[in-house]
Design a protein around this motif. Structure first.
Motif, PDB file in Angstrom:
ATOM      1  N   ASP A 226       0.832  -1.220   0.000  1.00 23.64           N
ATOM      2  CA  ASP A 226       0.000   0.000   0.000  1.00 23.64           C
ATOM      3  C   ASP A 226       0.859   1.259   0.000  1.00 23.64           C
ATOM      4  O   ASP A 226       0.577   2.210  -0.739  1.00 23.64           O
ATOM      5  CB  ASP A 226      -0.934   0.016   1.217  1.00 23.64           C
ATOM      6  CG  ASP A 226      -2.063  -1.007   1.107  1.00 23.64           C
ATOM      7  OD1 ASP A 226      -2.148  -1.688   0.062  1.00 23.64           O
ATOM      8  OD2 ASP A 226      -2.843  -1.131   2.064  1.00 23.64           O
ATOM      9  N   ILE A 229       2.429   1.868  -3.421  1.00 21.79           N
ATOM     10  CA  ILE A 229       1.448   2.426  -4.369  1.00 21.79           C
ATOM     11  C   ILE A 229       1.222   3.909  -4.076  1.00 21.79           C
ATOM     12  O   ILE A 229       1.121   4.727  -5.002  1.00 21.79           O
ATOM     13  CB  ILE A 229       0.130   1.613  -4.315  1.00 21.79           C
ATOM     14  CG1 ILE A 229       0.352   0.234  -4.959  1.00 21.79           C
ATOM     15  CG2 ILE A 229      -1.007   2.358  -5.021  1.00 21.79           C
ATOM     16  CD1 ILE A 229      -0.811  -0.730  -4.833  1.00 21.79           C
ATOM     17  N   ARG A 237       4.122   3.042 -12.028  1.00 22.42           N
ATOM     18  CA  ARG A 237       3.835   1.606 -11.968  1.00 22.42           C
ATOM     19  C   ARG A 237       4.675   0.870 -10.922  1.00 22.42           C
ATOM     20  O   ARG A 237       5.841   1.194 -10.718  1.00 22.42           O
ATOM     21  CB  ARG A 237       4.063   0.971 -13.338  1.00 22.42           C
ATOM     22  CG  ARG A 237       3.059   1.464 -14.389  1.00 22.42           C
ATOM     23  CD  ARG A 237       3.289   0.795 -15.718  1.00 22.42           C
ATOM     24  NE  ARG A 237       2.301   1.218 -16.724  1.00 22.42           N
ATOM     25  CZ  ARG A 237       2.264   0.744 -17.963  1.00 22.42           C
ATOM     26  NH1 ARG A 237       3.149  -0.166 -18.345  1.00 22.42           N
ATOM     27  NH2 ARG A 237       1.344   1.175 -18.812  1.00 22.42           N
ATOM     28  N   PHE A 255      -3.164  -5.801  -4.807  1.00 22.43           N
ATOM     29  CA  PHE A 255      -3.433  -5.061  -6.049  1.00 22.43           C
ATOM     30  C   PHE A 255      -4.943  -4.934  -6.269  1.00 22.43           C
ATOM     31  O   PHE A 255      -5.452  -3.870  -6.619  1.00 22.43           O
ATOM     32  CB  PHE A 255      -2.784  -5.774  -7.237  1.00 22.43           C
ATOM     33  CG  PHE A 255      -1.303  -5.494  -7.398  1.00 22.43           C
ATOM     34  CD1 PHE A 255      -0.569  -4.828  -6.420  1.00 22.43           C
ATOM     35  CD2 PHE A 255      -0.628  -5.909  -8.543  1.00 22.43           C
ATOM     36  CE1 PHE A 255       0.790  -4.575  -6.580  1.00 22.43           C
ATOM     37  CE2 PHE A 255       0.729  -5.654  -8.718  1.00 22.43           C
ATOM     38  CZ  PHE A 255       1.438  -4.989  -7.728  1.00 22.43           C
ATOM     39  N   ASN A 258      -6.457  -2.411  -3.897  1.00 21.50           N
ATOM     40  CA  ASN A 258      -6.145  -1.027  -4.261  1.00 21.50           C
ATOM     41  C   ASN A 258      -6.892  -0.587  -5.513  1.00 21.50           C
ATOM     42  O   ASN A 258      -7.168   0.602  -5.678  1.00 21.50           O
ATOM     43  CB  ASN A 258      -4.637  -0.853  -4.437  1.00 21.50           C
ATOM     44  CG  ASN A 258      -3.913  -0.648  -3.122  1.00 21.50           C
ATOM     45  OD1 ASN A 258      -3.884   0.452  -2.588  1.00 21.50           O
ATOM     46  ND2 ASN A 258      -3.356  -1.718  -2.570  1.00 21.50           N
ATOM     47  N   LYS A 278      -7.156   3.389  -6.199  1.00 20.24           N
ATOM     48  CA  LYS A 278      -5.846   4.040  -6.348  1.00 20.24           C
ATOM     49  C   LYS A 278      -5.248   3.811  -7.731  1.00 20.24           C
ATOM     50  O   LYS A 278      -4.188   4.337  -8.044  1.00 20.24           O
ATOM     51  CB  LYS A 278      -4.875   3.506  -5.288  1.00 20.24           C
ATOM     52  CG  LYS A 278      -5.207   3.947  -3.863  1.00 20.24           C
ATOM     53  CD  LYS A 278      -4.150   3.432  -2.909  1.00 20.24           C
ATOM     54  CE  LYS A 278      -4.469   3.789  -1.467  1.00 20.24           C
ATOM     55  NZ  LYS A 278      -3.454   3.224  -0.543  1.00 20.24           N
ATOM     56  N   PHE A 308       0.934  -3.002 -11.305  1.00 14.45           N
ATOM     57  CA  PHE A 308      -0.151  -2.090 -10.925  1.00 14.45           C
ATOM     58  C   PHE A 308       0.190  -0.689 -11.402  1.00 14.45           C
ATOM     59  O   PHE A 308       1.328  -0.247 -11.259  1.00 14.45           O
ATOM     60  CB  PHE A 308      -0.309  -2.077  -9.403  1.00 14.45           C
ATOM     61  CG  PHE A 308      -1.495  -1.297  -8.897  1.00 14.45           C
ATOM     62  CD1 PHE A 308      -2.720  -1.909  -8.677  1.00 14.45           C
ATOM     63  CD2 PHE A 308      -1.400   0.068  -8.628  1.00 14.45           C
ATOM     64  CE1 PHE A 308      -3.824  -1.205  -8.216  1.00 14.45           C
ATOM     65  CE2 PHE A 308      -2.481   0.787  -8.179  1.00 14.45           C
ATOM     66  CZ  PHE A 308      -3.701   0.152  -7.966  1.00 14.45           C
ATOM     67  N   LYS A 310      -0.734   3.373 -11.078  1.00 13.07           N
ATOM     68  CA  LYS A 310      -1.396   4.373 -10.229  1.00 13.07           C
ATOM     69  C   LYS A 310      -2.335   5.237 -11.062  1.00 13.07           C
ATOM     70  O   LYS A 310      -2.004   5.650 -12.163  1.00 13.07           O
ATOM     71  CB  LYS A 310      -0.326   5.252  -9.570  1.00 13.07           C
ATOM     72  CG  LYS A 310      -0.855   6.281  -8.561  1.00 13.07           C
ATOM     73  CD  LYS A 310      -1.292   5.603  -7.282  1.00 13.07           C
ATOM     74  CE  LYS A 310      -1.694   6.621  -6.220  1.00 13.07           C
ATOM     75  NZ  LYS A 310      -0.546   7.340  -5.665  1.00 13.07           N
TER      76      LYS A 310
END
Length: 313
Positions: A226, A229, A237, A255, A258, A278, A308, A310
């Motif tokens: 967390d 991120i 990323r 992931f 989020n 997020k 992931f 953002k």
């Protein structure tokens, strides 16, 4: 010091996943031998910046040499769980990308005295950071039978966890278990010969479990995703390479949470919990090593890459 070797698993796939921009700021939280890092640095321009973090002293030395030809590189010896505070301490609010390669390096496995490998006889160590006092020997000789059973079952996912814990305690009652081969002996005694012959090395799962427990690997990963991120700028990323199902489940779940943090019951017509996404998961299914890579590096066979991205704050 032997050469710090570490085959950079899914190197091209990871670099593609990071989508490196030449003026961006990129962080490698598990720097190792700087395999991923050196490719990121090659893609950065004069205004780009790279920060490498690792808790292993040998990795820091090897990466420092490999990255010395690049400018705007900062190398920090720490655990990636402290990434946010380290980055803020450099006066940086947001970064463009973060990569984690959670595998134990070939160097760590092949350096006998580190005690990571069940293939060589060595003192039971297994520390990623030699500044910590506790070693694998302390776990093997100090944990109760119930605690040993728990970590071998939960972190090694070994069906013989109960019997292995019992045999470890039985052996250490005669004399402390001090080396990797002594531990292997206790594990082999706990597993039926027919099973030992049919499967891989009988000590693999127990060694994994002890290493994870000693270095708090799953705890650190769970507590860090967390905040990593949150460190990303919009469009930034986070790419994470895992090597067993326990790690992969943590990454996949974090992931997903989020991306869709809403806790409202499905029956609610609109969200009232106020929790906002997020960003988005770019890998609905994990990216796996290519056939070519599997032939070149058998240690990559269990690797999975998830990415992931953002969203806008």
């Amino acid at each position: 010091m032997p050469e710090f070797k570490h085959y950079s698993v899914m190197l091209n796939e990871t670099i593609d996943g990071l989508n490196v921009r030449e003026n961006g700021i990129y962080v490698d939280g598990t720097l190792g031998g700087a395999g991923h890092a050196s490719v990121v640095c090659e893609k950065l321009g004069n205004t780009g910046r790279f920060i490498g973090i690792d808790q292993d002293a040998d990795a820091i030395e090897a990466a420092g040499e490999r990255l010395s030809k690049f400018s705007n590189v900062t190398i920090i010896r720490n655990n990636y769980e402290n990434m946010a505070s380290e980055i803020k301490g450099l006066g940086i609010d947001k970064v463009s990308g973060i990569v984690l390669d959670l595998g134990v390096s070939s160097y760590q496995l092949d350096t006998v005295e580190r005690g990571f490998s069940y293939h060589n006889d060595a003192p039971l160590d297994m520390r990623m950071d030699d500044r910590t006092e506790k070693t694998a020997k302390d776990i093997v000789n100090g944990y109760s039978e119930q605690e040993l059973f728990r970590i071998i079952k939960d972190y090694g996912e070994d069906q013989f966890a109960k019997n292995i814990a019992k045999h470890i305690v039985r052996m250490r009652n005669e004399k402390p278990i001090e080396t990797t081969f002594e531990l292997v002996e206790a594990i082999k005694a706990a597993i039926p010969a027919k099973i030992r012959m049919a499967q891989g090395h009988p000590a693999k799962k127990t060694f994994q479990a002890i290493r994870i427990e000693l270095n708090r690997e799953l705890e650190v990963l769970t507590n860090s995703i967390d905040s990593m991120i949150d460190l990303l700028e919009p469009g930034g990323r986070l790419a994470i390479i895992t090597f067993h199902s326990l790690e992969d489940r943590i990454v996949k779940s974090a992931f997903k949470k989020n991306e869709n943090p809403c806790t409202c019951p499905p029956s609610f017509p609109v969200c009232v919990c106020g929790k906002k996404s997020k960003g988005r998961v770019l890998t609905n299914k994990p990216i796996l090593p290519s056939e070519k890579e599997l032939k070149e590096n058998s240690r990559s066979k269990s690797a999975k890459l998830r990415v992931f991205e953002k969203g806008n704050d």
